[in-house]
Write a protein that holds these residues in place. Structure first.
Motif, PDB file in Angstrom:
ATOM      1  N   PRO A 155     -47.028  -7.316   6.879  1.00 16.63           N
ATOM      2  CA  PRO A 155     -48.177  -6.304   6.935  1.00 16.63           C
ATOM      3  C   PRO A 155     -47.430  -5.171   7.942  1.00 16.63           C
ATOM      4  N   LYS A 156     -48.239  -4.209   7.742  1.00 16.03           N
ATOM      5  CA  LYS A 156     -47.993  -2.859   8.592  1.00 16.03           C
ATOM      6  C   LYS A 156     -48.790  -2.815   9.882  1.00 16.03           C
ATOM      7  N   PRO A 157     -48.479  -2.953  10.806  1.00 14.60           N
ATOM      8  CA  PRO A 157     -47.231  -3.027  11.402  1.00 14.60           C
ATOM      9  C   PRO A 157     -46.675  -4.375  11.331  1.00 14.60           C
ATOM     10  N   ASP A 200     -51.155  12.783  13.256  1.00 12.50           N
ATOM     11  CA  ASP A 200     -51.186  11.428  14.291  1.00 12.50           C
ATOM     12  C   ASP A 200     -49.719  11.048  14.148  1.00 12.50           C
ATOM     13  N   GLU A 201     -49.304  10.672  12.892  1.00 11.62           N
ATOM     14  CA  GLU A 201     -48.067   9.852  12.964  1.00 11.62           C
ATOM     15  C   GLU A 201     -46.952  10.826  13.319  1.00 11.62           C
ATOM     16  N   THR A 202     -46.939  12.040  12.878  1.00 17.81           N
ATOM     17  CA  THR A 202     -45.832  12.824  13.458  1.00 17.81           C
ATOM     18  C   THR A 202     -45.802  12.834  14.822  1.00 17.81           C
ATOM     19  N   PHE A 221     -55.108  -0.431  -2.300  1.00 18.74           N
ATOM     20  CA  PHE A 221     -55.085   0.923  -1.639  1.00 18.74           C
ATOM     21  C   PHE A 221     -53.828   1.790  -2.220  1.00 18.74           C
ATOM     22  N   GLN A 222     -52.564   1.044  -2.352  1.00 14.61           N
ATOM     23  CA  GLN A 222     -51.274   1.577  -2.618  1.00 14.61           C
ATOM     24  C   GLN A 222     -50.322   0.605  -3.136  1.00 14.61           C
ATOM     25  N   TYR A 223     -49.752   1.114  -4.408  1.00 16.22           N
ATOM     26  CA  TYR A 223     -48.559   0.042  -4.619  1.00 16.22           C
ATOM     27  C   TYR A 223     -47.322   0.834  -5.413  1.00 16.22           C
ATOM     28  N   PRO A 272     -46.276  10.120  -1.451  1.00 15.86           N
ATOM     29  CA  PRO A 272     -45.809  10.596  -0.098  1.00 15.86           C
ATOM     30  C   PRO A 272     -45.198  12.003  -0.502  1.00 15.86           C
ATOM     31  N   GLY A 273     -45.192  12.864   0.214  1.00 18.17           N
ATOM     32  CA  GLY A 273     -44.360  14.190   0.277  1.00 18.17           C
ATOM     33  C   GLY A 273     -43.066  14.304  -0.327  1.00 18.17           C
ATOM     34  N   PRO A 274     -42.175  13.192   0.417  1.00 17.73           N
ATOM     35  CA  PRO A 274     -40.833  13.046  -0.134  1.00 17.73           C
ATOM     36  C   PRO A 274     -40.945  12.190  -1.482  1.00 17.73           C
ATOM     37  N   ALA A 275     -41.801  12.021  -1.872  1.00 14.28           N
ATOM     38  CA  ALA A 275     -41.899  11.633  -3.448  1.00 14.28           C
ATOM     39  C   ALA A 275     -40.967  10.294  -3.482  1.00 14.28           C
ATOM     40  N   THR A 288     -43.996  -0.521   7.437  1.00 16.53           N
ATOM     41  CA  THR A 288     -44.755   0.761   7.153  1.00 16.53           C
ATOM     42  C   THR A 288     -44.891   0.821   5.614  1.00 16.53           C
ATOM     43  N   ILE A 289     -45.936   1.681   5.074  1.00 15.72           N
ATOM     44  CA  ILE A 289     -46.370   1.462   3.591  1.00 15.72           C
ATOM     45  C   ILE A 289     -45.319   1.828   2.703  1.00 15.72           C
ATOM     46  N   GLU A 290     -44.463   3.092   3.104  1.00 18.03           N
ATOM     47  CA  GLU A 290     -43.314   3.350   2.322  1.00 18.03           C
ATOM     48  C   GLU A 290     -42.033   2.801   3.113  1.00 18.03           C
ATOM     49  N   ALA A 291     -41.044   2.864   2.371  1.00 15.73           N
ATOM     50  CA  ALA A 291     -39.771   2.033   2.710  1.00 15.73           C
ATOM     51  C   ALA A 291     -39.042   3.011   3.903  1.00 15.73           C
ATOM     52  N   ILE A 303     -43.745   8.266  14.717  1.00 13.58           N
ATOM     53  CA  ILE A 303     -43.602   7.126  13.738  1.00 13.58           C
ATOM     54  C   ILE A 303     -42.782   7.624  12.479  1.00 13.58           C
ATOM     55  N   LYS A 304     -43.263   8.613  12.013  1.00 15.40           N
ATOM     56  CA  LYS A 304     -42.513   9.152  10.701  1.00 15.40           C
ATOM     57  C   LYS A 304     -43.191  10.680  10.707  1.00 15.40           C
ATOM     58  N   ARG A 305     -42.067  11.242  10.495  1.00 14.38           N
ATOM     59  CA  ARG A 305     -42.211  12.723  10.292  1.00 14.38           C
ATOM     60  C   ARG A 305     -42.591  13.047   8.897  1.00 14.38           C
ATOM     61  N   GLN A 306     -43.891  13.502   9.007  1.00 12.78           N
ATOM     62  CA  GLN A 306     -44.366  14.154   7.771  1.00 12.78           C
ATOM     63  C   GLN A 306     -43.964  15.595   7.537  1.00 12.78           C
ATOM     64  N   HIS A 307     -43.635  15.787   6.036  1.00 13.64           N
ATOM     65  CA  HIS A 307     -42.846  16.821   5.711  1.00 13.64           C
ATOM     66  C   HIS A 307     -43.743  17.965   6.264  1.00 13.64           C
ATOM     67  N   LYS A 350     -33.063  12.276   5.298  1.00 15.02           N
ATOM     68  CA  LYS A 350     -33.344  12.699   4.109  1.00 15.02           C
ATOM     69  C   LYS A 350     -34.618  13.397   4.187  1.00 15.02           C
ATOM     70  N   ARG A 351     -35.734  12.870   5.008  1.00 13.50           N
ATOM     71  CA  ARG A 351     -36.745  13.700   5.016  1.00 13.50           C
ATOM     72  C   ARG A 351     -36.494  15.195   5.635  1.00 13.50           C
ATOM     73  N   GLU A 352     -35.777  15.491   6.317  1.00 11.80           N
ATOM     74  CA  GLU A 352     -35.498  16.590   6.961  1.00 11.80           C
ATOM     75  C   GLU A 352     -34.756  17.596   5.679  1.00 11.80           C
TER      76      GLU A 352
HETATM   77  P1  XMP Z   1     -46.165   4.964   5.954  1.00  7.53           P
HETATM   78  O1  XMP Z   1     -45.229   4.661   5.278  1.00  7.53           O
HETATM   79  O2  XMP Z   1     -46.026   5.769   7.331  1.00  7.53           O
HETATM   80  O3  XMP Z   1     -47.405   5.635   5.267  1.00  7.53           O
HETATM   81  O4  XMP Z   1     -46.942   3.526   6.572  1.00  7.53           O
HETATM   82  C1  XMP Z   1     -48.632   6.159   5.482  1.00  7.53           C
HETATM   83  C2  XMP Z   1     -49.367   6.660   4.184  1.00  7.53           C
HETATM   84  O5  XMP Z   1     -48.771   8.034   4.187  1.00  7.53           O
HETATM   85  C3  XMP Z   1     -47.960   8.184   2.893  1.00  7.53           C
HETATM   86  N1  XMP Z   1     -46.731   8.865   3.399  1.00  7.53           N
HETATM   87  C4  XMP Z   1     -46.399  10.370   3.409  1.00  7.53           C
HETATM   88  N2  XMP Z   1     -47.575  11.270   2.759  1.00  7.53           N
HETATM   89  N3  XMP Z   1     -45.904  12.747   3.352  1.00  7.53           N
HETATM   90  C5  XMP Z   1     -47.084  12.407   2.888  1.00  7.53           C
HETATM   91  O6  XMP Z   1     -47.761  13.274   2.498  1.00  7.53           O
HETATM   92  C6  XMP Z   1     -44.875  12.036   3.842  1.00  7.53           C
HETATM   93  O7  XMP Z   1     -43.958  12.329   4.244  1.00  7.53           O
HETATM   94  C7  XMP Z   1     -45.549  10.764   3.846  1.00  7.53           C
HETATM   95  N4  XMP Z   1     -44.716   9.413   4.393  1.00  7.53           N
HETATM   96  C8  XMP Z   1     -45.596   8.292   3.874  1.00  7.53           C
HETATM   97  C9  XMP Z   1     -47.722   6.841   2.554  1.00  7.53           C
HETATM   98  O8  XMP Z   1     -47.687   6.907   1.012  1.00  7.53           O
HETATM   99  C10 XMP Z   1     -48.864   6.079   2.903  1.00  7.53           C
HETATM  100  O9  XMP Z   1     -50.018   6.373   2.175  1.00  7.53           O
END
Ligand code: XMP
Length: 320
Positions: free
Chosen positions: A311-313, A143-145, A240-242, A203-206, A316-319, A149-153, A108-110
């Motif tokens: 909790p994270k870990p 860092d996360e990319t 922080f976020q909801y 997040p970027g992928p909204a 993660t914050i998003e699903a 952990i999670k590819r940021q777009h 999906k992110r890709e």
């Molecule tokens: P995760 O889900 O990795 O999120 O615990 C950590 C923080 O990053 C945000 N997030 C993103 N921000 N592009 C962004 O700009 C992304 O692809 C993306 N994925 C997660 C998330 O909302 C949280 O604040």
């Protein structure tokens, strides 16, 4: 290796003037473009870019169909008041076409990355003649990319992808030495209104990051409606976020005396400083119950509402 600028080291006025100089020098008398999403990072980079480049920076808001309710109009209005013209580009169909039948989170992110950078934005860039793309990447994204952990777009060069080769333009990332707390301070110093630079991260992928399983216009609309309710109910908690998340699994419920194999919404609300670790906020049961009742009443097809307490870990914050 990117050198972090910590909060203790950050002098916002100096940071702004140095980065504006750098941007001006690189862009020269060319044209740069940036995509504004209304989030903290892209809003800050938009203001910084306009300070550096004025009319040489073109700002677009790409309506991908995955944004929160009223977002494109609200963001364009707000920036107009700040003297920045934002062009809204409707690309909803292209994004939904690209997301059809995809259920895997990374795919999906890709799909979003490719649609955004190669198709939609690539086209806008080519038409504008811009050679530079200004982007609000921050250190946590990198860092996360890099850690896988999670590819940021929006992270390319650190993954060995040359945007010039891949998409035909060069990327400038003036915020890449900062983390979210530093960006908020810089955004504030650039004159962004409090409600904007203090917005919760998005997040970027909204909203597609909050739909488990296939992303369709209908499923986005479901999570969008639930998001309005959750954001409104939790805006004064200081969390922080909801968010609201739409699950893929259906569960048996009942409505009007009949069986209703319906949808499930999960609510998440996080306490965190910089998103690297996070714990669920201890919301009162009354608050949870009110959100649940409103979601069930206003969001068609939902028969179950849950609250995440992991909790994270390892969460993660998003699903996705
Ligand atoms: P995760 O889900 O990795 O999120 O615990 C950590 C923080 O990053 C945000 N997030 C993103 N921000 N592009 C962004 O700009 C992304 O692809 C993306 N994925 C997660 C998330 O909302 C949280 O604040």
């Amino acid at each position: 290796m990117i050198k972090e600028i910590t909060l203790q080291e950050l002098d916002p006025a100096k940071f702004i003037s140095e980065k504006a100089e750098e941007i001006k020098k690189v862009v020269g008398d060319g044209i740069a473009i940036n995509a504004l999403s209304g989030g903290v990072d892209s809003s800050t980079v938009t203001m910084l870019g306009h300070k550096a480049l004025g009319q040489q920076l073109k700002t677009v808001f790409i309506e991908n169909g995955l944004m929160r309710q009223g977002e494109s109009v609200n963001v364009a209005d707000l920036f107009k008041k700040l003297g920045v013209i934002v062009e809204v580009v409707d690309a909803r169909q292209e994004f939904f076409d690209a997301l059809r039948n995809i259920t895997d989170p990374e795919e999906k992110r890709e799909a979003i990355t490719q649609t955004f950078y190669r198709n939609v934005f690539g086209r806008i860039v080519r038409e504008s003649g811009a050679k530079f793309l200004l982007q609000g990447t921050i250190l946590t994204d990198v860092d996360e990319t890099v850690a896988g952990i999670k590819r940021q777009h929006n992270v390319f060069e650190q993954l060995g992808i040359d945007p010039q080769d891949a998409f035909g333009y060069r990327i400038l990332e003036p915020l890449v030495q900062l983390r979210k707390d530093g960006v908020r301070i810089v955004g504030s110093a650039l004159g962004l209104p409090v409600e904007l630079f203090e917005r919760i991260p998005f997040p970027g992928p909204a909203l597609s990051a909050r739909v488990i399983g296939e992303v369709t216009p209908e499923r986005i609309e479901t999570v969008r409606k639930a998001t309005v309710i959750v954001e409104n109910a939790l805006k004064n908690t200081g969390a922080f976020q909801y968010m609201a998340i739409l699950h893929e699994d259906r569960v048996t419920g009942m409505r009007d005396g009949k069986r209703d194999f319906g949808q499930q919404i999960e609510i998440r609300c996080w306490d965190s400083v910089d998103a690297r670790i996070a714990t669920p906020t201890r919301l009162s049961f009354d608050t949870l119950e009110q959100m649940s009742q409103e979601i069930i009443r206003k969001v068609p097809g939902v028969v179950s509402v849950t609250y995440n307490i992991a909790p994270k870990p390892p969460s993660t914050i998003e699903a996705i």
